[in-house]
Design an enzyme around this catalytic site. Structure first.
Site, PDB file in Angstrom:
ATOM      1  N   GLU A 103       2.005   2.472   1.794  1.00 24.53           N
ATOM      2  CA  GLU A 103       2.792   1.308   1.437  1.00 24.53           C
ATOM      3  C   GLU A 103       3.611   1.599   0.193  1.00 24.53           C
ATOM      4  O   GLU A 103       3.234   2.457  -0.614  1.00 24.53           O
ATOM      5  CB  GLU A 103       1.902   0.077   1.238  1.00 24.53           C
ATOM      6  CG  GLU A 103       0.862   0.214   0.143  1.00 24.53           C
ATOM      7  CD  GLU A 103       0.097  -1.092  -0.056  1.00 24.53           C
ATOM      8  OE1 GLU A 103       0.710  -2.175   0.032  1.00 24.53           O
ATOM      9  OE2 GLU A 103      -1.107  -1.024  -0.299  1.00 24.53           O
ATOM     10  N   CYS A 129       6.661   8.870  19.325  1.00 27.95           N
ATOM     11  CA  CYS A 129       8.028   9.224  19.698  1.00 27.95           C
ATOM     12  C   CYS A 129       8.758   8.120  20.449  1.00 27.95           C
ATOM     13  O   CYS A 129       9.954   8.234  20.726  1.00 27.95           O
ATOM     14  CB  CYS A 129       8.036  10.508  20.527  1.00 27.95           C
ATOM     15  SG  CYS A 129       7.481  11.957  19.595  1.00 27.95           S
TER      16      CYS A 129
END
Length: 341
Positions: A103, A129
């Protein structure tokens, strides 16, 4: 229909798609040199990356260039090409696999770097992906619902740190042939960035309609490809077999639901390797000359792979062409999405 979802969009369009190639070309022969000690010790031949995967080279970023900097560059290019002012963007989705920290999100730096308005919702969407295609679908849904008018989807990938770790691990005196095979797919990765602007079709005559498609999950295969900053470990055969079965099932269920993708003008697939591409072409009987191939020079650029290929193909597509985007992500998940160019 358990585990399957089909979707159709009413008024969403692709206004622009752009890519940024990393500038440092690194050949598979260079990788062979880096791995020469282990290849010799394990009695493995050189040129496996070229002969087996079909990857001749991939690209790395210049020192000092971050994957998120490249995503910002790709986003700026897409905005300029679309004619959409940054102040009009209501949604930014970063779909990069690469990240430096847990984060905050990668999206916040990209939001700031593009000077997007405070009103633009921004977050990361991670699905291996397949993330970029998922991001486009989500943006199209939000445009259709009237929640936003314009969205920017981005991805930037940096494979070099993971590959450097892989070199060290495979050159360790205790590494085995099994280790090399488990990490072989890591050596096919490359760096790059892509971005797309999505908006309302009725406000942009001549834009490329996002018609919809199909998604399907095969999460029983969630342990076949597991990656992180330290490395990516893959059951290559299991991944190919499971992914192929998932794609074929989704293809037939889509046709049963009214889609017909047997004679598209272009099939833009996620770029992995020779074996994966050949298997997909054979399994659903695609016209080989309509399947563009970019992995030999870029490698597998993760979620940026498909939009980078689409950006390249956009130069030769004509109004009225039908394009099918076909993505697969570790986990496993697949999505096929039709565009009316």
């Amino acid at each position: 229909m358990s585990g399957n979802a089909t979707f159709r969009h009413d008024n969403a369009a692709l206004l622009a798609v752009s890519s940024v190639e990393a500038p440092v070309v690194v050949s598979s022969a260079d990788f062979d040199e880096r791995l020469a000690p282990s290849l010799k010790r394990l009695h493995l031949s050189r040129r496996l990356l070229e002969r087996v995967a079909g990857v001749s080279e991939r690209r790395w970023w210049s020192p000092g260039t971050g994957f998120d900097d490249a995503a910002i560059e790709a986003g700026a290019k897409a905005l300029a090409e679309s004619g959409v002012d940054p102040s009009q963007i209501g949604l930014l989705i970063n779909t990069s696999v690469t990240r430096r920290n847990l984060e905050p999100s990668v999206a916040v730096k990209i939001h700031h770097g593009l000077n997007l308005p405070s009103s633009a919702v921004n977050f990361d969407l991670a699905n291996a992906c397949l993330g970029f295609v998922n991001g486009v679908t989500l943006a199209a849904n939000m445009i259709d619902s009237g929640q936003i008018r314009y969205a920017l989807i981005v991805a930037g990938e940096d494979a070099q740190p993971t590959q450097e770790n892989t070199f060290r691990r495979l050159n360790h005196p205790g590494s085995t042939r099994e280790d090399y095979l488990r990490e072989f797919a890591t050596l096919t990765l490359g760096c790059g960035a892509a971005a797309a602007v999505i908006g309302p079709a009725d406000a942009h005559p001549g834009s490329h309609r996002i018609l919809g498609g199909v998604s399907r999950a095969g999460t029983e295969h969630h342990q076949l490809c597991v990656g992180g900053p330290d490395g990516m470990f893959t059951d290559t055969k299991g991944l190919l077999d499971g992914g192929l079965d998932l794609v074929v099932t989704a293809w037939h269920e889509a046709h049963a639901d009214g889609w017909d993708w047997r004679s598209m003008d272009r099939y833009v697939t996620h770029q992995v390797s020779n074996s994966y591409t050949n298997a997909i072409i054979k399994a659903v009987n695609l016209a080989r000359d309509r399947v563009p191939i970019t992995f030999p020079k870029w490698g597998n650029v993760g979620p940026a792979s498909l939009p980078m290929t689409l950006a390249q193909e956009s130069l030769s597509l004509s109004a009225g062409d039908r394009v099918l985007c076909m993505g697969v992500g570790s986990g496993l998940n697949t999505t096929m999405m039709e565009l009316a160019w």
